[in-house]
Design an enzyme around this catalytic site. Structure first.
Site, PDB file in Angstrom:
ATOM      1  N   ASP A  41       1.890  56.220  41.096  1.00 29.77           N
ATOM      2  CA  ASP A  41       1.009  55.203  41.668  1.00 29.77           C
ATOM      3  C   ASP A  41       0.503  55.671  43.032  1.00 29.77           C
ATOM      4  OD1 ASP A  41      -0.277  52.755  41.943  1.00 29.77           O
ATOM      5  OD2 ASP A  41       1.504  51.707  42.672  1.00 29.77           O
TER       6      ASP A  41
ATOM      7  N   GLU B  69      -4.473  58.099  44.881  1.00 30.38           N
ATOM      8  CA  GLU B  69      -5.920  58.348  45.066  1.00 30.38           C
ATOM      9  C   GLU B  69      -6.241  59.415  46.121  1.00 30.38           C
ATOM     10  OE1 GLU B  69      -5.045  55.137  42.880  1.00 30.38           O
ATOM     11  OE2 GLU B  69      -4.517  55.256  44.998  1.00 30.38           O
TER      12      GLU B  69
ATOM     13  N   ASP C 154      -4.953  46.909  40.043  1.00 35.03           N
ATOM     14  CA  ASP C 154      -4.634  45.583  40.558  1.00 35.03           C
ATOM     15  C   ASP C 154      -5.732  44.585  40.207  1.00 35.03           C
ATOM     16  OD1 ASP C 154      -2.440  46.809  41.610  1.00 35.03           O
ATOM     17  OD2 ASP C 154      -3.265  47.008  43.616  1.00 35.03           O
TER      18      ASP C 154
END
Length: 932
Positions: A457, A460, A580
């Site tokens: 997670d 990015e 999300d």
């Protein structure tokens, strides 16, 4: 996990917009700045590998967005019958490209190998106004002055890409500067475009004119519409219907990892890229399945997923201790809701540090006992890993990282950022040493806790701070109280370099935010001097590769990895979830488009957080969401730390919907798993738009509220509050209700029909001419997988022209490879035909041993749409009549036609016929026939 959306109703993005407005930052303007006169092709010749290599020269220099690169090299090659490459770069200096070791492909020849290095006799069109270079499926056509090119389909001359310019265009000729590249293509008005992600598209799956499409990996919640999100996929599929009604699809990929804006105005598409090269790949199709096959053959076939990963998953950020997780597992069992995988967000960690256990809340002896228990049932356990490694001299992971020099640098020192554990350094996965170190850390943790997969997670990569930071003196960071996503490092802005403040501002975060905002400073440096400016969008991709290598190397098993950030080729290593999302009806609707897009991107194992990540969903919404999510390829309920509990058993109505929808999913697990095999071998999406099976029906090109699982199972969910019926668009043919197979819908034409959909009901239909393998289902995939099989054969009602097909792939899903020929797999084709009043159903088995060793057999055949039987059954297995055929019985039930649109159907009876009492070994060829 996320940080920005906790500020709801005023998200961090909204606050940033307000701040930038106050200081006078302009938003993206669609006004086109005229830049130069393009380039002239001054020479071109055949390259040694059979392609073309040419020399382009700028026509008129200017300094808008920087100086023009004066000389460019053009390289064109038909790499396969259906793939054409067009590569444009600086003729003299090496430029950044997606690393060839990350995404393997052919290396273009250097300009020196050809022009100037061989006889000028080989230059065949240096004076020609235009010429073409033809392959088997595609033709490359070029013009000299100003240089432009087009790509057309050889079979019908249709132009697929056309960069030519005239004064009526709203775009420029080719522009090629160090930090600004621009190129455009004309498009027909009737084109249907898909792709260009990752973003949340409110208008549905089709690319919508004048919506912004910015590609730059960003930790931005999926609740934000039309903005750059976690992944970068600079590809689009173009589906067109010609005047004869034929539908043909092609894909255009711009293989470039730099930030870019893509503008589509309905009749043209323009790329504005802030670095790298123009490296185009054109895939000819012509069907949607063909073109995804061709695309994934180039970027990498989707990774094979283990069987259990198609079961249901439960997760929450906020399972504060082990006893909570134990209760969740038992409560699912008590509620009779299937569950295969339980997940931990960072709650299990010690101080939110990767590869650690909280000794108080998750004591290792207790956790190991719990895992022994669930592993004994066949359940799995997955935990999260964020890339940020806490800066802590007592933390072994960090110490070993420093010792191995694995972190991204700024001015020679590890770049400092902040994520959940506080101050962190980020591993540089472009460095081979980092890949080794990362694998060793996973090995160490796997020895500590027997995990079954990893969830990577925040990759990015996400940073709670911006700029150049130091650890504050005299205060604790983070404090341990208050929001952990607020920057507490001492930071200063970095905007004095051309990397941190490039001349062209992409529409980052929808507001032209600085490209280093809340991520790594783009002037930071990777292995071999690579700038973060160039490699930013590759971070999650490179971490997926390293994680896949590590997990596969541990025990030689098939890895399961879930990655938030993705790039071209990520599906070869990892699954994805859509990030999300909110617990709203709109977000439920948006999730379908995002899931379908990732199927195009070569990431078929994808799903959204069921019921929404935050805030609390309503009971009704959660009912409807599990009815959709049960048919996502990746099916997981996940919620955030501050939301109320939303496990599916929390409401009895939701539990009923879950038992219904997931009950059908678990019966369909053989079908899902076979689609997993097809995805791995051909790239075919598991969940796909309706137009994949019906490309000539233009009315289906923008249907985003229904979807197909495979070719023939259509899911038509309720997506609106308060509705107990759903308006379903049925393509022509016969459709059978999978939950009540006596119900049939027949239509000669594309037809809308309103169907009942009480709160616990989802409408799922299977199309004619299909054979679907199913099992009895169960509470866990390990158990469901051992049950006998049923074949569901669907025939077109009202016709004697019958030909149905299906298939089934079975294997040892622990093996890294998913293939035939290893002695641990079986593949079966099923066929059904009718002629001269006789129905025939048979199987063709490849690699029979595995299925025979498992003892799998078919206990029932359900034939839908037949006109009955006179009972004259013949059943042969491997050419011999079955023993004790007296146990085989059949029964028939007349179909109920729900608003049939075919008058002829009403004049004849159609039956559902069940043939039971069978014990047909899956591993042997069988033939079954009867008189109709």
């Amino acid at each position: 996990m996320f940080f920005s959306s906790f500020l709801s109703p005023y998200s961090l993005t909204s606050l940033l917009i307000l701040i930038l407005c106050i200081v006078g930052v302009d938003f993206v303007s669609t006004t086109q700045i005229k830049i130069g006169q393009g380039y002239k092709l001054i020479s071109i010749e055949k390259s040694q590998d059979g392609g073309l290599i040419g020399h382009l020269q700028v026509k008129e220099k200017n300094n808008i967005y920087g100086l023009d690169i004066p000389n460019l090299k053009l390289y064109v090659k038909h790499e396969t019958d259906n793939r054409l490459r067009v590569h444009i770069t600086d003729a003299k200096e090496q430029r950044w490209e997606v690393p060839y070791n990350l995404l393997q492909r052919e290396t273009p020849p250097s300009l020196k190998q050809n022009i100037g290095g061989k006889s000028r006799k080989n230059i065949f069109s240096s004076l020609a106004v235009e010429s073409e270079y033809s392959g088997n499926e595609l033709i490359f056509n070029y013009k000299n002055d100003p240089f432009s090119f087009s790509v057309k389909r050889k079979s019908n001359g249709e132009i697929l890409f056309n960069s030519s310019f005239d004064d009526s265009n709203s775009y420029n000729n080719l522009v090629f500067k160090d930090q600004y590249l621009e190129i455009s293509t004309k498009l027909p008005k009737n084109a249907s475009l898909y792709g260009l992600g990752e973003n949340t598209q409110p208008h549905g799956i089709k690319i919508y004119p004048n919506d912004p499409y910015t590609l730059y990996t960003t930790d931005q919640p999926a609740i934000n519409l039309n903005m750059d999100l976690y992944g970068s996929h600079p590809m689009y599929m173009d589906l067109r219907n010609n005047v004869n009604g034929e539908a043909k699809a092609h894909v255009v990929l711009l293989l470039n990892s730099n930030g870019m804006d893509v503008f589509y105005n309905g009749d043209s598409l323009t790329y504005k890229v802030i670095g790298g090269v123009l490296d185009f790949y054109f895939f000819s199709g012509p069907t949607p399945l063909d073109v995804v096959d061709q695309y994934t053959s180039f970027i990498g076939r989707p990774a094979p997923m283990p069987y259990w990963s198609f079961g249901f998953h439960q997760c929450r950020w906020g399972y504060h201790n082990l006893s909570v997780i134990e209760d969740v597992v038992e409560n699912y069992n008590k509620a009779k809701i299937p569950l295969d995988v339980i997940w931990n967000d960072d709650d299990h960690m010690d101080g939110k540090k990767d590869f650690t256990l909280n000794p108080v809340n998750y004591p290792r002896p207790n956790l190991l006992a719990f895992l022994d228990k669930i592993h004994g049932r066949g359940m799995k356990y997955i935990v999260i890993v964020d890339p940020g490694i806490g800066v802590n001299n007592t933390y072994g992971v960090y110490q070993r990282g420093i010792a191995n020099d694995v972190f991204i640098k700024y001015e020679g020192k590890p770049y400092l950022a902040q994520v959940w554990p506080g101050a962190v350094n980020f591993p540089d996965f472009l460095n081979p040493k980092t890949v080794e170190w990362w694998g060793d850390e996973i090995r160490r943790f796997r020895e500590l806790v027997p995990i079954d997969g990893l969830w990577i997670d925040m990759n990015e990569v996400s940073n709670f701070c911006s700029g150049l930071c130091t650890i504050p003196q005299g205060r604790i960071c983070p404090t341990g109280t208050g929001p952990g996503w607020i920057c507490c490092l001492d930071c200063k802005n970095i905007t004095n370099t051309r990397w941190d403040d490039p001349p062209y501002k992409i529409n980052a975060s929808g507001i032209q935010a600085p490209i280093g905002y809340k991520t790594i400073a783009t002037s930071a440096v990777h292995y071999n001097g690579v700038k973060e400016y160039d490699a930013h969008s590759l971070y999650g991709f490179s971490q997926s590769i390293a994680t896949h290598k590590a997990l596969q190397g541990l025990e030689g098993k098939r890895p399961f990895i879930l990655s938030r950030s993705t790039f071209v080729g990520s599906g070869h290593y990892a699954a994805h979830w859509t990030g999300d999302n909110k617990g709203t009806w709109d977000d439920l609707r948006y999730s379908i488009s995002t899931v379908l897009n990732f199927g195009l991107f070569g990431v078929p194992m994808v799903g959204a957080d069921i019921c929404g990540f935050y805030p609390a969903p309503t009971e009704e919404l959660c009912n409807r969401w599990i009815e959709v999510g049960a048919f996502y390829p990746f099916s997981r309920d996940h919620a955030n730390y501050y939301s109320p509990r939303q496990e599916l058993y929390q409401w009895e109505s939701v539990a009923e919907s879950a038992r219904n929808a997931l009950g059908m999913r678990y019966k369909l697990l053989p079908y899902f798993y076979t689609l997993n095999y097809e995805a791995h071998t051909t790239g075919a999406p598991i969940a796909r738009p309706l137009f994949f099976s019906f490309p000539t029906l233009t009315e289906l090109h923008d249907v985003s509220t229904q979807f197909l699982v495979g070719t023939s199972v259509m899911v038509s969910p309720v997506l609106d509050q308060g509705k107990t019926e759903v308006k379903v668009l049925f393509p022509p043919g016969t459709w059978y209700n999978l939950f009540d197979m006596t119900q049939a819908i027949v239509t000669k034409d594309l037809h809308y029909l309103t169907l009942d959909a009480p709160l616990s009901v989802v409408n799922v239909h299977v199309y004619e001419n299909t054979i679907i393998p199913m099992q009895r289902g169960g509470m866990i995939s390990k158990e469901a997988r051992t049950t006998p099989f049923t074949l569901v054969v669907t025939l077109p009602s009202g016709t004697n022209d019958i030909e149905a097909k299906g298939n089934l792939f079975l294997d040892d899903d622990e093996l890294p490879e998913m293939k035939l020929g290893n002695g641990q797999s079986t593949y079966i084709d099923f066929h059904a035909t009718a002629s001269n009043g006789t129905m025939k159903l048979w199987s063709e088995v490849q690699e029979s041993k595995f299925a025979l060793d498992k003892g799998w057999f078919i206990e029932k055949v359900i034939v839908l749409g037949t006109n009955g039987t006179d009972g004259a059954f013949e059943i042969n297995v491997d050419g011999q009549p079955i023993e004790d055929g007296s146990r085989v019985k059949y029964s028939t039930t007349e179909h109920k036609y729900i608003d049939s649109m075919d008058d002829e159907v009403d004049k004849r009876k159609s039956m559902m016929m069940e043939i039971h009492g069978l014990q047909l070994p899956l591993g042997k060829n069988f033939v079954m026939s009867w008189k109709m």
